[in-house]
Design a protein around this motif. Structure first.
Motif, PDB file in Angstrom:
ATOM      1  N   ARG A 175       0.834  -1.199   0.000  1.00  9.35           N
ATOM      2  CA  ARG A 175       0.000   0.000   0.000  1.00  9.35           C
ATOM      3  C   ARG A 175       0.871   1.253   0.000  1.00  9.35           C
ATOM      4  O   ARG A 175       0.627   2.201  -0.749  1.00  9.35           O
ATOM      5  CB  ARG A 175      -0.919   0.008   1.223  1.00  9.35           C
ATOM      6  CG  ARG A 175      -1.805   1.245   1.331  1.00  9.35           C
ATOM      7  CD  ARG A 175      -2.441   1.345   2.704  1.00  9.35           C
ATOM      8  NE  ARG A 175      -1.433   1.552   3.729  1.00  9.35           N
ATOM      9  CZ  ARG A 175      -0.876   2.726   4.000  1.00  9.35           C
ATOM     10  NH1 ARG A 175      -1.215   3.779   3.298  1.00  9.35           N
ATOM     11  NH2 ARG A 175       0.017   2.836   4.963  1.00  9.35           N
ATOM     12  N   TYR A 176       1.891   1.238   0.847  1.00  8.66           N
ATOM     13  CA  TYR A 176       2.785   2.398   0.918  1.00  8.66           C
ATOM     14  C   TYR A 176       3.501   2.605  -0.413  1.00  8.66           C
ATOM     15  O   TYR A 176       3.566   3.733  -0.922  1.00  8.66           O
ATOM     16  CB  TYR A 176       3.787   2.191   2.048  1.00  8.66           C
ATOM     17  CG  TYR A 176       4.894   3.210   2.051  1.00  8.66           C
ATOM     18  CD1 TYR A 176       4.717   4.459   2.621  1.00  8.66           C
ATOM     19  CD2 TYR A 176       6.126   2.914   1.458  1.00  8.66           C
ATOM     20  CE1 TYR A 176       5.735   5.404   2.613  1.00  8.66           C
ATOM     21  CE2 TYR A 176       7.142   3.851   1.444  1.00  8.66           C
ATOM     22  CZ  TYR A 176       6.949   5.091   2.033  1.00  8.66           C
ATOM     23  OH  TYR A 176       7.949   6.011   2.006  1.00  8.66           O
ATOM     24  N   ASN A 177       4.071   1.531  -0.981  1.00  5.43           N
ATOM     25  CA  ASN A 177       4.794   1.657  -2.241  1.00  5.43           C
ATOM     26  C   ASN A 177       3.873   2.102  -3.372  1.00  5.43           C
ATOM     27  O   ASN A 177       4.283   2.857  -4.258  1.00  5.43           O
ATOM     28  CB  ASN A 177       5.465   0.333  -2.597  1.00  5.43           C
ATOM     29  CG  ASN A 177       6.649   0.028  -1.687  1.00  5.43           C
ATOM     30  OD1 ASN A 177       7.166   0.913  -1.019  1.00  5.43           O
ATOM     31  ND2 ASN A 177       7.057  -1.224  -1.649  1.00  5.43           N
ATOM     32  N   ALA A 178       2.627   1.641  -3.332  1.00  5.58           N
ATOM     33  CA  ALA A 178       1.666   2.087  -4.341  1.00  5.58           C
ATOM     34  C   ALA A 178       1.414   3.584  -4.211  1.00  5.58           C
ATOM     35  O   ALA A 178       1.277   4.303  -5.205  1.00  5.58           O
ATOM     36  CB  ALA A 178       0.359   1.306  -4.207  1.00  5.58           C
ATOM     37  N   GLY A 179       1.366   4.047  -2.957  1.00  2.00           N
ATOM     38  CA  GLY A 179       1.190   5.478  -2.741  1.00  2.00           C
ATOM     39  C   GLY A 179       2.373   6.281  -3.251  1.00  2.00           C
ATOM     40  O   GLY A 179       2.206   7.351  -3.857  1.00  2.00           O
ATOM     41  N   VAL A 180       3.593   5.768  -3.035  1.00  2.00           N
ATOM     42  CA  VAL A 180       4.782   6.450  -3.548  1.00  2.00           C
ATOM     43  C   VAL A 180       4.761   6.468  -5.067  1.00  2.00           C
ATOM     44  O   VAL A 180       5.071   7.487  -5.703  1.00  2.00           O
ATOM     45  CB  VAL A 180       6.059   5.774  -3.013  1.00  2.00           C
ATOM     46  CG1 VAL A 180       7.292   6.350  -3.687  1.00  2.00           C
ATOM     47  CG2 VAL A 180       6.156   5.939  -1.505  1.00  2.00           C
ATOM     48  N   SER A 181       4.399   5.344  -5.683  1.00  2.00           N
ATOM     49  CA  SER A 181       4.348   5.269  -7.149  1.00  2.00           C
ATOM     50  C   SER A 181       3.316   6.233  -7.709  1.00  2.00           C
ATOM     51  O   SER A 181       3.552   6.903  -8.725  1.00  2.00           O
ATOM     52  CB  SER A 181       4.028   3.835  -7.583  1.00  2.00           C
ATOM     53  OG  SER A 181       5.035   2.942  -7.157  1.00  2.00           O
ATOM     54  N   GLU A 182       2.168   6.317  -7.030  1.00  2.00           N
ATOM     55  CA  GLU A 182       1.124   7.233  -7.490  1.00  2.00           C
ATOM     56  C   GLU A 182       1.576   8.677  -7.356  1.00  2.00           C
ATOM     57  O   GLU A 182       1.334   9.509  -8.244  1.00  2.00           O
ATOM     58  CB  GLU A 182      -0.160   7.002  -6.680  1.00  2.00           C
ATOM     59  CG  GLU A 182      -1.299   7.954  -7.022  1.00  2.00           C
ATOM     60  CD  GLU A 182      -1.704   7.911  -8.489  1.00  2.00           C
ATOM     61  OE1 GLU A 182      -2.169   8.947  -9.007  1.00  2.00           O
ATOM     62  OE2 GLU A 182      -1.548   6.839  -9.125  1.00  2.00           O
ATOM     63  N   ALA A 183       2.268   8.979  -6.234  1.00  2.00           N
ATOM     64  CA  ALA A 183       2.779  10.337  -6.058  1.00  2.00           C
ATOM     65  C   ALA A 183       3.819  10.661  -7.125  1.00  2.00           C
ATOM     66  O   ALA A 183       3.842  11.768  -7.679  1.00  2.00           O
ATOM     67  CB  ALA A 183       3.366  10.495  -4.668  1.00  2.00           C
ATOM     68  N   ALA A 184       4.702   9.689  -7.429  1.00  2.00           N
ATOM     69  CA  ALA A 184       5.709   9.910  -8.469  1.00  2.00           C
ATOM     70  C   ALA A 184       5.056  10.127  -9.830  1.00  2.00           C
ATOM     71  O   ALA A 184       5.501  10.974 -10.619  1.00  2.00           O
ATOM     72  CB  ALA A 184       6.670   8.725  -8.522  1.00  2.00           C
ATOM     73  N   ALA A 185       3.995   9.366 -10.088  1.00  2.00           N
ATOM     74  CA  ALA A 185       3.268   9.562 -11.345  1.00  2.00           C
ATOM     75  C   ALA A 185       2.649  10.956 -11.388  1.00  2.00           C
ATOM     76  O   ALA A 185       2.616  11.602 -12.449  1.00  2.00           O
ATOM     77  CB  ALA A 185       2.198   8.484 -11.496  1.00  2.00           C
TER      78      ALA A 185
END
Length: 687
Positions: A175-185
């Motif tokens: 969940r955390y990594n998905a949030g980081v990926s979404e923020a990077a996107a």
């Protein structure tokens, strides 16, 4: 006659020579002692001089090292790896399953070890002995089988619990990594808020800035121009050492500092400012893995009194607008920083920055038109009580980043009780940290600490940190002790902010606001108090009392809380109604106990009116329950049983430690003379 005279003379002469030898020996001894003393003093003086000279050299070397660090700021910073969003990603580090002692099966009994016991001289006795041996074996075998079945059940339950915990940890990391990926996107899409947060994190994550360099900024992103507009705080003039060298003067037995020439110090300070501006630009463009920025408009300021008005304000000492296409072609390790900034980039740098001669800043963040994100910004210390909750969480995230960690604020919903996700990259003591933020004025209740511990377990984190603008009571500290929890109170938070170049104060006085007064001028009951509930078996009726003491003496008669004096003068200790299963209770606010008190003694005595003929033999299976203000059970403290003939008993005492915490010390001393005899031991005169 002559012979006798000669003999007498010879004897007398020998005595004189002996005395002379003694005198000469004494003189030699004294001369040797004087010589040794002079040698010792000379060696001591020489050792003192050598030590002071070595200290002077060490201080000079420190000054030289500081200057070298300032001169190499840009080159060293360019060698640091570029910030990447991937550095915020986490790996689910699930430890292997450890069943402990449950891994070993229960050893089954060996029938060969069960032989008939005793002498069996007859066939009947032998048969009986063999039957007894079989019975012992069968009994032990069934016992072992039952223990093995229980072990397997416990092992299976432990395995299920481990798998659930591991899966929860993996899910949380995903969940955390998905949030980081979404923020990077979002950064790649040019979403202004995410762009500013990403590049702010890149600057805070940098380890290139020396100690003492501030980290405050205000920024906004212009998506149409693809330009990041940034105000960045620069170091003050005192960052360059005023002294050039230190020399020891033996004649005066003191150090003398050689001042650094003013022109040299001014030139170095100007060079440091230019290097700082170029390093910020380098870090921003190097971190732009998505190609989001076409240019950066950067204004460098110091926070100082305006020479014209004397008021604290931002004085801009440097400004530049750098395009990516131009900047990325520079070899910054080899440039002259001042020439690069003012000539190659056509920026401006104050000619006399030591005298705060300002330059006209270029484009400012507030001119962009969108939302300006600030980190540690403001002409005066922002009041943490009045700060917007989201801004307060961002400030705490800035603090963790300034401390060398990777930190991001969580989403507004489905955050699992986490306000800030942090990662300490230290290889041994580091790991995942979950942070909760409480912008409170009143004491944080222990329930919040208990909730944080549950979040730490659910998230599989290494540590939980609870940050508040107020404080914590002893119930919170008692629960947190020995657990991977850290409690940061308001005063400590302000100290950490200032230590890491950030700003914040607590109200007008800078400290937590006092609790409001209660009715009729009495102090109101503190928000965080504990209830000490006493439960026991048996039908004996008891009076439970408390004494606030310094050592083994009660502070005063008013600090003896019992049925005729239900509270101390300050209300820090009082009788309260008991809630089942407790049969008696006392309320205590450990934080507000008098400063001179170092222990709180709990006692129990037979109620002479209800049980005039009873003693404490019916006082068994007793314990003190430590409860928080919401009557949540924080722990249990066993106490001694009563004994026949005794009518009063010291249950135990809470004793103040040097660090302010309280420990419980078990009592057990009984009295046959009831409560009156007991309180006399504590200095209370009973008429």
């Amino acid at each position: 006659m002559s012979r006798r005279s000669a003999g007498f003379v010879n004897t007398w002469a020998e005595v004189q020579r002996a005395q002379q030898r003694q005198v000469e020996a004494e003189r030699r001894r004294r001369r040797e002692e004087d010589r040794l003393a002079r040698d010792y003093e000379r060696r001591a003086a020489q050792g003192h001089r050598e030590y002071r000279q070595a200290e002077a050299r060490r201080r000079t070397e420190e000054l030289d090292a500081r200057v070298a660090e300032l001169q190499g700021l840009l080159a060293e910073g360019c060698r640091a790896p570029a910030f990447r969003a991937a550095s915020l990603m986490r790996v689910a580090e699930v430890p292997p399953f450890d069943p402990g002692g449950l891994a070993w099966p229960v050893r089954m009994p060996d029938q060969n070890q069960y032989r008939p016991q005793g002498g069996a001289w007859t066939a009947g006795r032998r048969a009986q002995a063999e039957a007894e041996a079989r019975a012992r074996f069968e009994h032990d075998w069934y016992q072992a089988q039952a223990a093995e079945a229980q072990r397997q059940q416990q092992l299976a339950a432990l395995q299920r619990e481990y798998e659930q915990r591991a899966e929860a940890q993996r899910s949380e990391v995903q969940r955390y990594n998905a949030g980081v990926s979404e923020a990077a996107a979002g950064v790649g899409r040019g979403e202004p808020e995410l762009v500013v947060e990403y590049f702010s994190t890149a600057l805070y994550a940098s380890g290139a800035w020396p100690d003492g360099f501030p980290r405050r900024l205000a920024a906004a992103f212009d998506p149409a121009a693809r330009q990041l507009v940034l105000n960045w705080e620069l170091p003050g003039y005192d960052v360059v050492p005023e002294a050039k060298a230190v020399r020891y003067i033996p004649a005066q037995d003191q150090d003398k500092e050689t001042a650094r020439p003013v022109t040299q110090r001014r030139a170095l300070y100007r060079e440091v400012l230019a290097q700082s501006v170029l390093l910020v630009l380098h870090q921003l463009f190097a971190a732009d893995e998505h190609g989001t920025l076409d240019s950066v408009a950067l204004n460098g300021f110091v926070d100082a009194p305006d020479p014209a008005t004397g008021r604290q304000t931002h004085i801009f000492l440097a400004t530049v607008m750098a395009r990516r296409a131009d900047f990325t072609g520079f070899r910054l390790e080899q440039v002259d920083a001042t020439s690069c900034l003012t000539e190659a980039l056509r920026g401006q740098l104050a000619t006399r920055p030591d005298q705060l001669t300002a330059v006209r800043p270029g484009r400012r963040p507030e001119e962009v038109g969108g939302q300006v994100v600030t980190h540690g910004e403001g002409g005066e210390e922002p009041d943490l009580y009045a700060m917007d909750p989201i801004e307060f969480e961002s400030l705490v995230a800035d603090l963790f980043r300034a401390m060398g960690m990777r930190a991001v604020t969580t989403q507004r919903s489905n955050d699992g009780g986490v306000d800030v996700d942090a990662l300490d990259p230290a290889p041994i003591r580091g790991g995942k940290i979950v942070v909760q933020v409480k912008r409170y004025r009143n004491t944080v209740p222990p329930t919040a600490v208990r909730d944080l511990y549950g979040t730490v377990q659910d998230a599989g984190a290494n540590k939980g940190v609870l940050v508040t603008t107020s404080g914590f009571g002893p119930g919170s500290h008692t629960f947190a002790r020995g657990k991977p929890l850290e409690l940061i109170e308001g005063g400590a938070l302000v100290d950490l902010l200032h230590r890491h170049g950030l700003r914040g104060r607590l109200g007008e006085g800078g400290r937590p606001a006092p609790a409001p007064a209660g009715p009729e001028g009495a102090a109101a009951a503190p928000a965080d108090h504990n209830v000490l509930g006493l439960m026991w078996s048996g039908t004996v009726a008891l009076d439970v009392c408390a004494l606030v003491c310094a050592g083994n003496r009660v502070l005063s008669d008013d600090h003896f809380v019992f049925f005729n004096n239900p509270r101390t003068p300050d209300g820090s200790v009082r009788t309260v109604s008991a809630s089942a299963p407790d049969r008696a209770a006392v309320g205590v606010s450990f934080d507000t106990l008098p400063p001179g008190a170092d222990r709180l003694v709990l006692v129990a005595a037979v109620d002479p009116e209800t049980n005039p003929d009873a003693d404490l033999s019916g006082f068994t299976d007793a314990c003190i329950r430590l409860l928080d203000a919401s009557l949540n059970d924080l722990g249990r403290l066993d106490v001694s049983d009563g004994r026949a003939g005794e009518t009063a008993l010291v249950l135990g005492s809470f004793r103040r430690r040097t660090n302010g915490d309280w420990d419980f010390v078990l009592g057990g001393k009984g009295y046959t003379g009831g409560l009156e005899e007991l309180v006399r031991d504590y200095g209370i005169e009973v008429e």
